[in-house]
Design an enzyme around this catalytic site. Structure first.
Site, PDB file in Angstrom:
ATOM      1  N   GLU A   1      11.201  -8.233   2.911  1.00  0.00           N
ATOM      2  CA  GLU A   1      10.022  -8.187   3.778  1.00  0.00           C
ATOM      3  C   GLU A   1       9.342  -9.545   3.704  1.00  0.00           C
ATOM      4  O   GLU A   1       9.195 -10.112   2.616  1.00  0.00           O
ATOM      5  CB  GLU A   1       9.040  -7.090   3.350  1.00  0.00           C
TER       6      GLU A   1
ATOM      7  N   GLU B   1      10.325   0.001  -3.086  1.00  0.00           N
ATOM      8  CA  GLU B   1       9.086   0.079  -3.870  1.00  0.00           C
ATOM      9  C   GLU B   1       9.019   1.326  -4.756  1.00  0.00           C
ATOM     10  O   GLU B   1       8.129   2.156  -4.641  1.00  0.00           O
ATOM     11  CB  GLU B   1       7.882   0.001  -2.938  1.00  0.00           C
TER      12      GLU B   1
END
Length: 998
Positions: free
Chosen positions: A508, A431
């Site tokens: 994820e 991220e």
């Protein structure tokens, strides 16, 4: 530099200089294990300062400290200061965003300790000092002289202190800064803490020693010949030679000499998670006469990782990633994780059919990788880079100023960990958007280590996990067949993108926050159906609940600001590693044995097939146990030894099953271990399946009674007397308000009323950020429309009495902010034997949001120790999370009927119930099954209390009975994720239940 004063060093503000990452730190290398070491773990002197300017100018001369602290540890846990506490935040930075600058109020941990060094160490070689993990940055001094500086909290910092050390007692002093420029690159979803949280040690090295070595195992196409290649580097190489030996157990299978050498291995035993076979490599650095300078051994695995035809393959076989994200965390010690806990985690993972771990989002302690090599887990090793809170997210990662900083985090990780066979993927971080720096790092990884794929997701909408800097499409929280906030492309959409042929592995997915993991099975159906969908990593392994005063704390509990509340609680296991129901659901869908029932065209069962999904393991330690049960007892059973090759199947004949067509019949199948093997105990269940062969709700004939049934009525109450019991109804709302048994004992503490809401799940609440409310979240929609404050409007109450029963028909409207949300007709049938049959017709206003449940709530006076029910169990289960559950009769303790989620919510539901027995109360399904939960806590209390330990046990027992209940969701926890088929979307529903005292 050694002549500089402490003030000179601090005035440089290295922690804010983008081009300084270290002073005097040695290059990274593979860990050396056999050289003599001295641990500096234990008690250190410690002082805490609120800001750097508070550190006394003569601190290096001071010999006493205010307190002591254990190393390794996080000082926010060991040293409790209300001005410097653990901070839990997901995205938001804990400091103002002004990179590379940090606040002037920057807490400092001042560590010092004494240690002895022998004369032999100093006269015969070199002494190195290694800090395995310090956050976020530190300077150190030895004997008053400056030693060095380092950043990157998750990788070792090694220094040669030979010129600073002295014989006898030495004084080591370390200043650790809570915030530094690297804080902007370590914005992971976790508790933000600091200190020396991994081991500190001294290491003696001879004058001639191995600096580093690299091992590569090249396999030919047929995988029957391997070249084990060694490239080594040494100090003073001109005076030394290197001997290289390879052992299979204790058998020497090859040897050679040289710093760039190789050994051929015929028919090698290949390493995989299933069979983690390790060879032993022995390296000996010696002089020309054979005198040994330095000797090292390393366990190595021979295996091949490749992407071929759109699939990630291990040793030529397409891999299905049964993965989980894992933070380094324990509730007592924060970032400090012992070897005992590491092994416990691996054991739990292996027991629940996990084969892969993503080190989210930083390199772990070196011992973790050794254990993964030994026990068999695939690892995605991830660089300590996350800039999630930046706007745009790639603000820093697209800035060439920070390329050296980022490069060190990737290259040093690779240099330390490259010899581990368990590591099959490098990850550039998490991220951080997508910037030019990522592309440079990707290119370096591919040029330095072409044997492993590179992963990078990015985290922003622009990248969607499919930039040029990744070999694997790796979206976050993409749904199977519909777009989501995080992933505009569904998994199935990705499979149709023109020109795209990379494998897809979710970095994820299945966000397991609280009562979650609904719809998990849908992912696994897709993974097994579509070749390029190769699994993913669940978020995440363990609840990050820190212990505070003996209870688990989450964001805000320490007064920390900013904070993201309970968003730290996403684990498949509680902080103490106790399993949640979701863990067993994951185990079921990930299990390596799949079962298929075979029937004739007329529906007669005659066989089942079991398929072995292991890629390399034959079934050499498994037995198959299968039973025919009616839910109450075993009618027939058999057991046999499984004998299947990897990927093979076995057909089991069932033609002799005694099926008579008159009862509930279930075929229960288990695969169990025979002997203890690789952390799994003997007789341990590794897979199970239940097939429903016949399903019947048996209606027991109503036992008549000679007792007279009578009816009494006044303005407020309606009383029915039956079988010496009294049923008293409130005429203002039509609810059964009291129930007295034959001795006059109250059976209810709260009336039997209808219920349409639940104590909100985290998935109902939605977003993680405290300051932001999502109007689309289920809770906000329910609250906004008034579902938690429904007004009950009794329309009619009609009473009919016959010789054998009294029928009370109650029509009710439920008003939400002036509009009718729901209407029900409840029909109570009270028979002469004391049985109460309740039939409910429910109608909803389809302009309103769907309700969480359609059911009943009552508070029983009883508080029994055990409960027996026939339905799905033994764990809690919900409409979209019931794969692991089995039909049967379950006898459980009442304490097992609740799941103690740290943040309280609806919990403990049991679906498909035919009959419930609690104390004297028997509840039976009539026409269709029901769901129920039993709890010492009301839904109201569960909704209001913020922590499980704050719940106060109430009188009696709360019983919730649901005709219908929506799913829990779990694709993510910040957008409505309950699939359409698990919502209560219909306009009309009907259910019936019977109550009776036995």
């Amino acid at each position: 530099m050694a002549m500089m004063t402490m003030i000179d060093v601090l005035e440089r503000k290295d922690w804010e200089n983008p081009v300084v990452s270290n002073w005097n730190r040695l290059p990274m290398h593979t860990p050396m294990d056999l050289l003599e070491k001295q641990s500096l773990n234990g008690l250190w002197n410690f002082d805490h300062f609120s800001r750097i300017s508070d550190v006394p100018k003569n601190w290096l001369e001071l010999t006493e400290s205010k307190t002591e602290i254990i190393v390794p540890s996080n000082w926010q846990i060991e040293f409790k200061d209300k001005s410097d506490v653990p901070i839990y935040t997901n995205v938001t930075y804990p400091i103002p965003i002004q990179p590379p600058y940090v606040p002037e109020a920057n807490p400092v941990g001042a560590y010092s300790r004494y240690f002895d060094i022998t004369k032999e160490w100093l006269e015969s070689g070199h002494v190195h000092l290694t800090f395995e993990g310090v956050g976020s940055a530190f300077h150190f001094w030895l004997n008053g002289e400056y030693g060095g500086y380092s950043e990157d909290s998750r990788l070792p910092a090694e220094f040669d202190i030979s010129n600073l050390a002295k014989e006898g007692q030495n004084c080591l002093k370390v200043l650790v800064f809570r915030w530094s420029k690297v804080t902007y690159f370590e914005d992971q979803d976790m508790w933000r803490m600091s200190g020396i949280f991994r081991s500190v040690n001294l290491q003696w090295l001879p004058d001639n020693y191995l600096l580093d070595f690299s091992i590569k195992t090249d396999l030919d196409e047929d995988l029957d010949f391997a070249n084990v290649k060694l490239q080594a580097y040494a100090k003073n190489i001109d005076d030394a030679c290197l001997e290289f030996k390879l052992y299979d157990d204790e058998q020497l299978i090859g040897e050679c000499h040289g710093f760039d050498a190789e050994i051929g291995v015929v028919n090698p035993k290949l390493w995989s998670d299933e069979i983690p076979y390790l060879y032993r490599l022995e390296l000996t650095l010696m002089d020309r006469s054979g005198a040994v300078f330095h000797k090292e051994t390393k366990k190595i695995g021979i295996r091949k990782i490749a992407i071929e035809k759109g699939q990630l393959k291990i040793n030529g076989k397409a891999l299905l990633v049964r993965g989980v994200n894992k933070h380094e965390f324990t509730p007592e010690h924060g970032y400090v994780v012992s070897e005992e806990v590491m092994i416990k985690d691996i054991k739990l993972m292996k027991e629940h059919n996990f084969n892969a771990v993503r080190c989210s989002h930083y390199p772990n302690d070196s011992r973790w990788y050794e254990l993964c090599d030994e026990y068999g887990l695939y690892v995605m090793d991830e660089a300590n880079i996350e800039t999630h809170g930046m706007t745009p997210m790639n603000r820093l990662t697209n800035d060439p100023t920070y390329l050296p900083l980022m490069s060190e985090r990737v290259t040093r990780m690779v240099m330390r960990d490259r010899n581990h066979p368990s590591i099959i993927i490098w990850s550039l971080g998490n991220e951080s958007g997508y910037g030019s720096n990522h592309q440079a790092l990707y290119d370096w990884c591919k040029s330095f280590d072409s044997s492993r794929p590179v992963h990078y997701e990015g985290g922003d909408d622009a990248s969607r996990g499919a930039t040029d800097a990744t070999d694997i499409i790796c979206p976050m929280y993409a749904r199977v067949d519909s777009p989501s906030i995080n992933a505009p492309y569904s998994l199935k959409t990705w499979m149709g993108v023109a020109g795209e042929n990379r494998p897809l592995i979710l970095c994820e997915y299945a966000h397991d926050m609280g009562n979650s993991l609904g719809g998990f099975g849908k992912y696994w159906q897709a993974f097994r159906e579509i070749d390029r969908l190769q699994g993913g990593f669940i978020w995440d392994w363990v609840d990050q609940g820190l212990l505070k005063d003996g209870n688990y704390a989450y964001g805000g509990d320490f007064g920390d600001k900013p904070n993201d509340r309970q968003f730290s609680l996403n684990g498949l296991v509680f902080p103490n590693r106790q399993a949640k129901p979701a863990l067993r659901e994951a185990k079921y869908w990930q299990q390596y044995y799949q079962f298929e029932l075979e029937k004739t065209p007329l529906g007669q069962v005659f066989a089942f097939t079991v398929t072995n999904e292991y890629l390399f393991r034959s079934t050499d330690n498994e037995k198959l146990c299968y039973q025919l049960i009616n839910g109450l007892e075993v009618l027939w059973e058999n057991e046999l030894i499984l004998n299947m090759p990897a990927g093979g199947s076995m057909r089991i004949d069932l033609s002799e099953l005694p099926i008579d067509g008159t009862d509930n019949l279930f075929l229960n199948i288990q695969v169990k271990t025979i002997e203890k093997c690789n952390l799994l105990e003997s007789d341990f269940e590794v897979a199970h399946q239940q097939f429903v062969l016949q399903e019947k709700i048996n209606f027991t004939d109503r036992i008549d009674s000679n007792e007279e049934i009578t009816l009494f009525e006044d303005e407020e109450l309606l009383t029915v007397r039956s079988a010496k019991q009294k049923f008293i109804f409130n005429k203002s709302n039509g609810n059964l308000s009291r129930w007295l048994d034959e001795k006059g004992n109250e059976k209810l503490l709260h009336e039997l009323s209808e219920q349409f809401t639940r104590a909100p799940l985290d998935n109902d609440i939605g977003v993680s950020e405290v300051e932001h409310i999502d109007p689309n979240a289920w809770l906000e929609r329910w609250k906004g429309i008034g579902f938690y404050e429904l007004k009950t409007l009794l329309k009619t109450m009609i009473i009919q009495a016959t010789e054998n029963e009294v029928i009370i028909s109650v029509q009710t409207d439920y008003e939400a902010k002036g509009k009718i949300a729901f209407s029900t007709i409840r029909e109570y049938h009270i028979f002469r034997n004391g049985e109460l049959l309740l039939k409910v017709d429910f109608k909803r206003n389809i302009e309103f949001p769907e309700p969480a449940r359609i059911g009943l709530s009552l508070q029983l006076a009883e508080k029994a120790e055990n409960v027996t029910y026939f339905g799905l169990g033994p764990d809690e289960n919900y409409p979209d999370r019931r794969g692991a559950s089995l039909f049967g009769q379950w006898n459980l303790r009442i304490t097992d009927m609740t799941t103690p989620y740290i943040f309280p919510s609806e919990n403990g539901l049991r679906m498909e119930t035919r009959e419930l027995n609690y104390d004297r109360l028997k509840v039976r399904a009539m026409g269709q099954s029901f769901a129920f939960n039993l709890s010492p806590y009301s839904q109201n209390q569960l909704a209001k209390k913020g922590h499980w330990h704050l719940l106060e046990e109430e009188a009696g027992t709360w019983l919730n009975i649901d005709g219908f209940h929506m799913g829990v969701g779990g694709d993510d926890s910040w957008s409505p994720s309950v699939a359409q088929e698990y919502l209560l979307t219909k306009g009309n529903y009907h259910y019936e239940v019977s109550f009776k005292l036995t």
